[in-house]
Design an enzyme around this catalytic site. Structure first.
Site, PDB file in Angstrom:
ATOM      1  N   CYS A 199      44.653  57.243  32.916  1.00 57.22           N
ATOM      2  CA  CYS A 199      43.401  58.148  32.466  1.00 57.22           C
ATOM      3  C   CYS A 199      43.247  58.265  31.162  1.00 57.22           C
ATOM      4  O   CYS A 199      43.980  57.445  29.925  1.00 57.22           O
ATOM      5  CB  CYS A 199      43.828  59.365  33.020  1.00 57.22           C
ATOM      6  SG  CYS A 199      43.051  59.649  34.775  1.00 57.22           S
ATOM      7  N   ARG A 206      41.032  51.316  30.331  1.00 59.50           N
ATOM      8  CA  ARG A 206      42.205  51.126  31.365  1.00 59.50           C
ATOM      9  C   ARG A 206      41.601  51.589  31.719  1.00 59.50           C
ATOM     10  O   ARG A 206      42.156  51.655  33.205  1.00 59.50           O
ATOM     11  CB  ARG A 206      42.922  52.947  30.793  1.00 59.50           C
ATOM     12  CG  ARG A 206      43.390  52.824  28.663  1.00 59.50           C
ATOM     13  CD  ARG A 206      43.455  54.435  28.339  1.00 59.50           C
ATOM     14  NE  ARG A 206      44.290  55.038  28.471  1.00 59.50           N
ATOM     15  CZ  ARG A 206      45.496  54.978  28.401  1.00 59.50           C
ATOM     16  NH1 ARG A 206      46.063  54.484  27.781  1.00 59.50           N
ATOM     17  NH2 ARG A 206      46.046  55.994  28.904  1.00 59.50           N
ATOM     18  N   TRP A 266      41.380  58.663  36.513  1.00 59.04           N
ATOM     19  CA  TRP A 266      41.585  57.313  37.328  1.00 59.04           C
ATOM     20  C   TRP A 266      42.305  58.373  38.577  1.00 59.04           C
ATOM     21  O   TRP A 266      43.298  58.273  38.309  1.00 59.04           O
ATOM     22  CB  TRP A 266      42.242  55.936  36.384  1.00 59.04           C
ATOM     23  CG  TRP A 266      42.600  54.227  37.549  1.00 59.04           C
ATOM     24  CD1 TRP A 266      44.152  55.368  38.469  1.00 59.04           C
ATOM     25  CD2 TRP A 266      42.539  54.065  37.794  1.00 59.04           C
ATOM     26  NE1 TRP A 266      44.006  54.090  39.248  1.00 59.04           N
ATOM     27  CE2 TRP A 266      43.536  53.548  38.781  1.00 59.04           C
ATOM     28  CE3 TRP A 266      41.608  52.627  37.092  1.00 59.04           C
ATOM     29  CZ2 TRP A 266      43.147  51.563  39.134  1.00 59.04           C
ATOM     30  CZ3 TRP A 266      41.407  51.900  37.370  1.00 59.04           C
ATOM     31  CH2 TRP A 266      41.972  51.470  38.656  1.00 59.04           C
ATOM     32  N   ASN A 277      46.564  63.605  31.564  1.00 58.73           N
ATOM     33  CA  ASN A 277      47.075  61.762  32.186  1.00 58.73           C
ATOM     34  C   ASN A 277      48.207  62.208  32.542  1.00 58.73           C
ATOM     35  O   ASN A 277      49.420  63.014  32.797  1.00 58.73           O
ATOM     36  CB  ASN A 277      47.099  61.516  30.968  1.00 58.73           C
ATOM     37  CG  ASN A 277      46.023  60.918  30.302  1.00 58.73           C
ATOM     38  OD1 ASN A 277      44.612  61.187  30.363  1.00 58.73           O
ATOM     39  ND2 ASN A 277      45.603  60.447  28.960  1.00 58.73           N
ATOM     40  N   GLY A 278      48.804  61.679  33.515  1.00 58.53           N
ATOM     41  CA  GLY A 278      49.425  61.634  34.420  1.00 58.53           C
ATOM     42  C   GLY A 278      49.799  62.423  35.829  1.00 58.53           C
ATOM     43  O   GLY A 278      48.846  62.744  36.112  1.00 58.53           O
ATOM     44  N   GLU A 310      57.889  34.634  42.287  1.00 62.18           N
ATOM     45  CA  GLU A 310      56.713  35.410  41.399  1.00 62.18           C
ATOM     46  C   GLU A 310      57.150  34.534  39.901  1.00 62.18           C
ATOM     47  O   GLU A 310      56.298  34.391  39.620  1.00 62.18           O
ATOM     48  CB  GLU A 310      56.803  36.606  41.340  1.00 62.18           C
ATOM     49  CG  GLU A 310      56.606  37.234  40.832  1.00 62.18           C
ATOM     50  CD  GLU A 310      54.936  37.380  40.508  1.00 62.18           C
ATOM     51  OE1 GLU A 310      54.348  36.893  42.033  1.00 62.18           O
ATOM     52  OE2 GLU A 310      54.168  37.713  40.039  1.00 62.18           O
ATOM     53  N   LYS A 353      53.847  32.388  37.123  1.00 65.89           N
ATOM     54  CA  LYS A 353      53.440  33.148  36.167  1.00 65.89           C
ATOM     55  C   LYS A 353      53.517  32.225  35.210  1.00 65.89           C
ATOM     56  O   LYS A 353      53.426  31.911  34.605  1.00 65.89           O
ATOM     57  CB  LYS A 353      54.435  34.545  35.764  1.00 65.89           C
ATOM     58  CG  LYS A 353      54.359  35.641  36.524  1.00 65.89           C
ATOM     59  CD  LYS A 353      53.513  36.246  35.986  1.00 65.89           C
ATOM     60  CE  LYS A 353      52.086  36.207  37.071  1.00 65.89           C
ATOM     61  NZ  LYS A 353      51.931  37.122  38.051  1.00 65.89           N
ATOM     62  N   GLU A 388      51.028  29.501  36.309  1.00 61.65           N
ATOM     63  CA  GLU A 388      49.133  30.373  35.932  1.00 61.65           C
ATOM     64  C   GLU A 388      49.315  30.477  34.482  1.00 61.65           C
ATOM     65  O   GLU A 388      47.708  30.109  34.182  1.00 61.65           O
ATOM     66  CB  GLU A 388      49.579  30.998  37.519  1.00 61.65           C
ATOM     67  CG  GLU A 388      49.608  32.394  36.298  1.00 61.65           C
ATOM     68  CD  GLU A 388      49.299  33.427  37.010  1.00 61.65           C
ATOM     69  OE1 GLU A 388      47.697  34.111  37.614  1.00 61.65           O
ATOM     70  OE2 GLU A 388      49.755  34.347  37.856  1.00 61.65           O
ATOM     71  N   HIS A 438      69.207  19.995  50.260  1.00 60.18           N
ATOM     72  CA  HIS A 438      68.844  19.284  51.178  1.00 60.18           C
ATOM     73  C   HIS A 438      67.851  18.350  50.509  1.00 60.18           C
ATOM     74  O   HIS A 438      67.061  18.569  51.131  1.00 60.18           O
ATOM     75  CB  HIS A 438      67.951  20.227  52.303  1.00 60.18           C
ATOM     76  CG  HIS A 438      69.174  20.730  52.880  1.00 60.18           C
ATOM     77  ND1 HIS A 438      70.279  20.544  53.836  1.00 60.18           N
ATOM     78  CD2 HIS A 438      70.201  22.204  53.161  1.00 60.18           C
ATOM     79  CE1 HIS A 438      70.984  21.309  54.350  1.00 60.18           C
ATOM     80  NE2 HIS A 438      70.792  22.475  53.403  1.00 60.18           N
ATOM     81  N   LYS A 481      40.481  36.674  37.869  1.00 62.62           N
ATOM     82  CA  LYS A 481      41.601  38.271  38.165  1.00 62.62           C
ATOM     83  C   LYS A 481      41.073  38.590  39.712  1.00 62.62           C
ATOM     84  O   LYS A 481      42.219  38.760  40.286  1.00 62.62           O
ATOM     85  CB  LYS A 481      40.842  39.186  37.264  1.00 62.62           C
ATOM     86  CG  LYS A 481      41.908  40.342  37.524  1.00 62.62           C
ATOM     87  CD  LYS A 481      42.973  40.709  37.353  1.00 62.62           C
ATOM     88  CE  LYS A 481      44.192  41.394  37.400  1.00 62.62           C
ATOM     89  NZ  LYS A 481      45.737  41.318  36.987  1.00 62.62           N
TER      90      LYS A 481
HETATM   91  O1  M6R Z   1      44.077  41.588  43.959  1.00 68.38           O
HETATM   92  P1  M6R Z   1      44.954  40.803  44.774  1.00 68.38           P
HETATM   93  O2  M6R Z   1      46.622  41.477  45.019  1.00 68.38           O
HETATM   94  O3  M6R Z   1      44.380  40.510  46.028  1.00 68.38           O
HETATM   95  O4  M6R Z   1      45.076  39.252  44.011  1.00 68.38           O
HETATM   96  C1  M6R Z   1      45.757  38.442  44.861  1.00 68.38           C
HETATM   97  C2  M6R Z   1      45.954  37.040  44.170  1.00 68.38           C
HETATM   98  O5  M6R Z   1      44.907  36.335  43.954  1.00 68.38           O
HETATM   99  C3  M6R Z   1      46.769  37.867  42.410  1.00 68.38           C
HETATM  100  O6  M6R Z   1      47.995  37.632  42.867  1.00 68.38           O
HETATM  101  C4  M6R Z   1      47.135  36.576  42.255  1.00 68.38           C
HETATM  102  O7  M6R Z   1      48.022  35.697  42.659  1.00 68.38           O
HETATM  103  C5  M6R Z   1      47.549  37.039  40.240  1.00 68.38           C
HETATM  104  N1  M6R Z   1      46.242  37.561  40.173  1.00 68.38           N
HETATM  105  C6  M6R Z   1      48.577  36.272  40.100  1.00 68.38           C
HETATM  106  O8  M6R Z   1      48.970  36.835  38.608  1.00 68.38           O
END
Ligand code: M6R
Length: 621
Positions: free
Chosen positions: A2, A27, A86, A112-113, A494, A498, A501, A517, A616
């Site tokens: 918020c 935000r 939010w 907020n919070g 993960e 990162k 991407e 293997h 996104k």
């Molecule tokens: O909104 P979602 O969590 O469903 O999105 C899934 C993926 O597109 C998302 O996690 C994507 O891999 C990330 N932006 C990567 O950092």
């Protein structure tokens, strides 16, 4: 997350408040409101949706002549509060939007919070005759101030502050003190903007940067009283405090990013808050988890026979971490599926299955399709999502919200840690209901979960500079290998995502035991191998895998739990993370990997917030 703005001075404040809120739009929010003191009364307008809706509501309020109007108040109001909400507690409705008033509408607050002990305070206040008009935890605060008020407004706020548990920041105003705003901070940010015969208070500097660059940060546990010509601070016991204001040198762009160079870095730094918001009030005591906001029947959870987690990308990795916790704690079998694959294997659904769609946006087409299929097949569907009102949350039988605030950078960071935290909560709740864990272990895990926000803070502070140095020496590498076992493997997947991407560096994440293997053939003297070797029952095995890759000359970067000297001895460089219960380590272990990808991308001069070819939210199957 918020946004708060407050103003006291000589200028008409309605537009100043809304302009301040507009600067906090980044935000994320789902409703907004402003209250001003006009003609001796508090006049308030709230609206669901964006700030354009709030502006329209303010205009309509003035045209309809409902009481003293924010828009045409005469003389114009010069003190007020604004808020963007939010939703966390209570639905997205006008009643739940801030500001919130007390019984007599003399006191308004914005917060907020999260107030952790809101339920017990509400009961207590109800018993004393207070009536509530919203479902929020925030409204408690105006009633508490009302209860303590005895002519001294600051004192009433200070006493109310003492009644609250949780992490929050709030600002209050009182009809009978039309020249005073009082704010208080516990964890959530609050900052005063100092002007000439006027002052602002806000949750972030951008809200007043167009008006003043002189800022006084409020520290944890402080109460601030603001008039147009002076600002005074005390600690929570009422002892005076003082501090010099600082000059803000950011430009507008930096201001929107809270002073960080990019949204991604800002969001990495917001991870302690994102986790705190997700877990704090759901862990009200050491006895267990309160998931009453998730509409899943206890009886169903007690008898659930299988869990299937469907998700994409980072959310899939969060599910992978969560699987270990659920299976270990609650002894329910958990299957994982990449959502874009799920449908095509004609999955079997049963009524006692719980299918969990993990999706921060709640709009990822493949995840939505998988959830729908499961529902049509007769299984119960739970969405774990960060966005209220998103399609996934509407399609599901129940929703467990993460509360990370909006995530702007395409690379998911803070939503990952809060998804993992949310799944931990679910795992603990299942264990509690199914009697698969003893009380001491539950209490231990609850305490460890509650400590995660400060451990995240410690991890960021403790690794960032070191990671930067590693990034400087490795940014031109052509390939990175990530290895780990068990929960460490999910962290590796993960971390490698990162790097791919945002830094566009090919990377592979592999189960450490599988290296021999085949993939070990990829390694040569120049290959950086990131080993996630945090505490776990398999850490010794990871150690021998590290020795195996080091023997091939690879450059080993270890992520290790503090104090694990044997791991450091087998690595070329070690990034330490604080000790937690081992199964919770992924939440801290991911941080150096996020930072590594980030700083490598920055060294390469790349646009980390908007990587090439990526959006996104992926709404196309
Ligand atoms: O909104 P979602 O969590 O469903 O999105 C899934 C993926 O597109 C998302 O996690 C994507 O891999 C990330 N932006 C990567 O950092």
């Amino acid at each position: 997350m918020c946004g708060i703005v407050g103003y006291v001075g000589d200028r008409p404040c309605r537009d100043l408040l809304i302009a301040g809120l507009e600067k906090l739009e980044y935000r994320g929010y789902d409703s907004a409101g402003v209250s001003v003191i006009s003609d001796g009364e508090i006049d308030s307008v709230r609206a669901v949706g964006n700030l354009a809706n709030l502006r329209e509501a303010v205009e309509a309020h003035s045209l309809n002549g409902d009481g003293p109007s924010v828009a045409v108040a005469a003389p114009p109001a010069t003190i007020g509060l604004g808020h963007t909400r939010w939703a966390t507690h209570g639905r997205v409705t006008e009643e739940n939007a801030h500001p919130h008033g007390d019984c007599e509408d003399k006191i308004h607050i914005v917060l907020n919070g999260i107030v952790e002990n809101h339920a017990e305070l509400r009961r207590e206040l109800r018993g004393q005759g207070h009536e509530f008009s919203s479902e929020t935890d925030a409204e408690i605060v105006s009633h508490l101030i009302e209860r303590h008020y005895d002519g001294d407004f600051t004192e009433a706020v200070r006493e109310a502050f003492g009644d609250l548990r949780g992490h929050y920041a709030f600002v209050a105003m009182h009809r009978d003190h039309p020249d005073t705003l009082v704010g208080a901070r516990k964890e959530c940010p609050l900052v005063v903007g100092l002007g000439e015969e006027e002052n602002f208070i806000a949750s972030a500097i951008p809200a007043f940067l167009a008006e003043t660059r002189s800022a006084l940060g409020i520290e944890n546990g402080e109460i601030v009283t603001i008039h147009k010509g002076d600002v005074s601070l005390t600690d929570a016991d009422g002892n005076p405090r003082s501090r010099e204001p600082e000059k803000v040198t950011w430009d507008e762009d930096a201001a929107e990013k809270g002073g960080y160079a990019t949204f991604m870095l800002k969001e990495i730094h917001e991870q302690p808050d994102a986790v705190a918001e997700t877990i704090t009030d759901r862990l009200p005591t050491l006895d267990g988890v309160d998931l009453s906001d998730v509409e899943l029947d206890d009886e169903f959870l007690r008898n659930v026979e299988r869990i299937v987690i469907v998700a994409c990308g980072t959310s899939y990795h969060a599910g992978l971490v969560g699987r270990y916790a659920i299976e270990q704690w609650a002894r329910v079998p958990v299957e994982m599926d990449i959502a874009s694959e799920y449908r095509y294997r004609e999955p079997v659904h049963r009524p006692n299955d719980l299918v969990i769609g993990v999706t921060q946006s709640g709009e990822t087409a493949d995840t939505l399709a998988a959830m729908r299929l499961a529902r049509e097949g007769g299984s119960k569907v739970l969405a774990i999502s960060n966005v209220m009102g998103s399609q996934g949350t509407r399609d599901a039988d129940a929703v467990l919200f993460t509360r990370s605030g909006i995530e702007i950078s395409v690379a998911a960071t803070k939503t990952f840690v809060s998804q993992v935290a949310a799944i931990y909560l679910l795992g603990l709740r299942l264990a509690e209901l199914r009697g698969t864990m003893d009380r001491e272990r539950i209490a231990h895990l609850v305490a460890e979960l509650k400590a995660l926000p400060s451990k995240l803070q410690e991890t960021i502070a403790g690794t960032e500079e070191r990671v930067r140095a590693i990034a400087r020496s490795h940014y031109d590498q052509r390939f990175f290998m990530y290895i780990g076992r068990h929960i460490g493997l999910a962290v590796c997947l993960e971390g490698a995502l990162k790097l791919k991407e945002i830094a566009y560096i090919p990377a592979d994440a592999y189960a450490a035991g599988e290296m021999k293997h085949g993939p070990i053939a990829l390694l040569d003297e120049s290959t950086p191998v990131v080993c996630v070797a945090t505490d776990s029952p398999v850490v010794e095995k990871v150690l021998s895998n590290m020795e195996e890759v080091r023997a091939r000359g690879a450059d080993v970067i270890a992520i290790a739990t503090e104090g694990s000297e044997d791991i450091a001895a087998a690595a070329d460089q070690t990034l330490w993370v604080p000790r937690t219960d081992w199964i919770l380590q992924p939440i801290v272990a991911i941080v150096p990997l996020q930072l590594l990808a980030y700083y490598i991308a920055r060294e390469k001069g790349l646009n980390v917030d908007q990587p090439r070819n990526l959006a996104k939210t992926v709404t196309v199957e």
